[in-house]
Design a protein around this motif. Structure first.
Motif, short mmCIF file in Angstrom:
data_model
loop_
_atom_site.label_atom_id
_atom_site.label_comp_id
_atom_site.label_asym_id
_atom_site.label_seq_id
_atom_site.Cartn_x
_atom_site.Cartn_y
_atom_site.Cartn_z
N TRP A 28 0.84 -1.20 0.00
CA TRP A 28 0.00 0.00 0.00
C TRP A 28 0.87 1.25 0.00
O TRP A 28 1.91 1.27 0.66
CB TRP A 28 -0.88 0.06 1.24
N ILE A 29 0.41 2.26 -0.69
CA ILE A 29 0.96 3.62 -0.62
C ILE A 29 -0.20 4.51 -0.19
O ILE A 29 -1.27 4.47 -0.81
CB ILE A 29 1.49 4.09 -1.98
N ILE A 30 0.01 5.27 0.88
CA ILE A 30 -1.02 6.21 1.33
C ILE A 30 -0.34 7.52 1.69
O ILE A 30 0.59 7.53 2.51
CB ILE A 30 -1.81 5.68 2.55
N THR A 31 -0.79 8.62 1.08
CA THR A 31 -0.19 9.92 1.36
C THR A 31 -1.02 11.05 0.77
O THR A 31 -1.97 10.83 0.03
CB THR A 31 1.25 9.99 0.79
N ASN A 32 -0.62 12.25 1.13
CA ASN A 32 -1.08 13.48 0.50
C ASN A 32 0.06 13.92 -0.40
O ASN A 32 1.01 14.54 0.06
CB ASN A 32 -1.38 14.52 1.58
N PRO A 33 0.01 13.59 -1.70
CA PRO A 33 1.14 13.88 -2.59
C PRO A 33 1.18 15.36 -2.98
O PRO A 33 0.18 16.07 -2.85
CB PRO A 33 0.83 13.02 -3.82
N PRO A 34 2.33 15.81 -3.50
CA PRO A 34 2.37 17.17 -4.05
C PRO A 34 1.52 17.20 -5.32
O PRO A 34 1.78 16.47 -6.27
CB PRO A 34 3.86 17.39 -4.35
N TRP A 35 0.50 18.02 -5.30
CA TRP A 35 -0.45 18.01 -6.40
C TRP A 35 0.18 18.41 -7.73
O TRP A 35 -0.26 17.97 -8.78
CB TRP A 35 -1.65 18.89 -6.08
N SER A 36 1.23 19.21 -7.70
CA SER A 36 1.88 19.60 -8.95
C SER A 36 2.66 18.43 -9.57
O SER A 36 3.03 18.48 -10.73
CB SER A 36 2.82 20.79 -8.73
N LYS A 37 2.90 17.38 -8.78
CA LYS A 37 3.63 16.20 -9.27
C LYS A 37 2.74 14.96 -9.32
O LYS A 37 3.22 13.84 -9.32
CB LYS A 37 4.84 15.92 -8.37
N MET A 38 1.45 15.17 -9.36
CA MET A 38 0.50 14.07 -9.31
C MET A 38 0.76 13.03 -10.39
O MET A 38 0.72 11.83 -10.13
CB MET A 38 -0.90 14.67 -9.42
N GLN A 39 1.02 13.47 -11.61
CA GLN A 39 1.27 12.54 -12.72
C GLN A 39 2.45 11.63 -12.40
O GLN A 39 2.35 10.41 -12.51
CB GLN A 39 1.56 13.34 -14.00
N LYS A 40 3.56 12.21 -11.97
CA LYS A 40 4.76 11.43 -11.67
C LYS A 40 4.54 10.51 -10.46
O LYS A 40 4.99 9.37 -10.45
CB LYS A 40 5.95 12.35 -11.40
N PHE A 41 3.82 11.01 -9.44
CA PHE A 41 3.57 10.21 -8.24
C PHE A 41 2.67 9.02 -8.55
O PHE A 41 2.91 7.91 -8.07
CB PHE A 41 2.97 11.07 -7.12
#
Length: 165
Positions: A75-88
């Protein structure tokens, strides 16, 4: 005249910490098991509340870049950087079977993201709608959700709501 598309996310707007109550709500809702990764640990709202010893974290400010993390996790759970959503999202699909990102729902509706999910054998299993925390969280007109994408999911998308909504 307003533009149809939302404004572009920029890196300087990415550093928004998840309140602990919201991280706990999301973890309790999804009940992750196995090896769990928080790729954006920040102050630890998610990581500190994973109820397991089999957990790991990344935090760019501490020299651990998620985009170079190569261990397999469940599992991966986080609040990612929205400007890097594609890469994340793309990197997450390479190392995990279950990804839960706290973001606005519209981040998952671009043609490229849908195409990428299909190419990696993923689809959205659930959209868990949660209330937007107060400022400094961005107060947008888009619904905030913990979006669960899952490898091999072929069923319908379940939409559920936090009891705090």
């Amino acid at each position: 005249m307003r533009a149809f598309c939302p404004p572009k996310n920029t890196p300087e707007k990415d550093l928004v910490m998840t309140p602990e109550y919201l991280a706990k709500d999301i973890i309790e809702h999804f009940k992750p098991s196995g090896i769990i990764l928080d790729p954006c640990r920040g102050q630890g709202a998610f990581y500190d509340n994973f109820n397991t010893e089999t957990k790991d974290w990344c935090e760019l400010d501490e020299g651990k870049d998620f985009l170079t993390y190569n261990k397999k996790v469940d599992w991966i759970i986080t609040n990612p950087p929205w400007s890097k959503m594609q890469k994340f999202l793309e990197h997450g699909m390479k190392i995990s079977d279950n990804i839960v990102y706290l973001t606005t729902i519209n981040h998952y509706t671009t043609k490229k993201r849908i195409r990428d999910m299909r190419n990696y054998g993923f689809s959205i299993a659930e959209i868990y709608c949660v209330p937007t925390p107060t400022k400094p969280w961005p107060q947008l007109g888009f619904q905030l959700g913990a979006i669960h994408t899952q490898r091999g999911h072929t069923g319908e998308i379940k939409m559920t709501y936090s009891p705090n909504m």
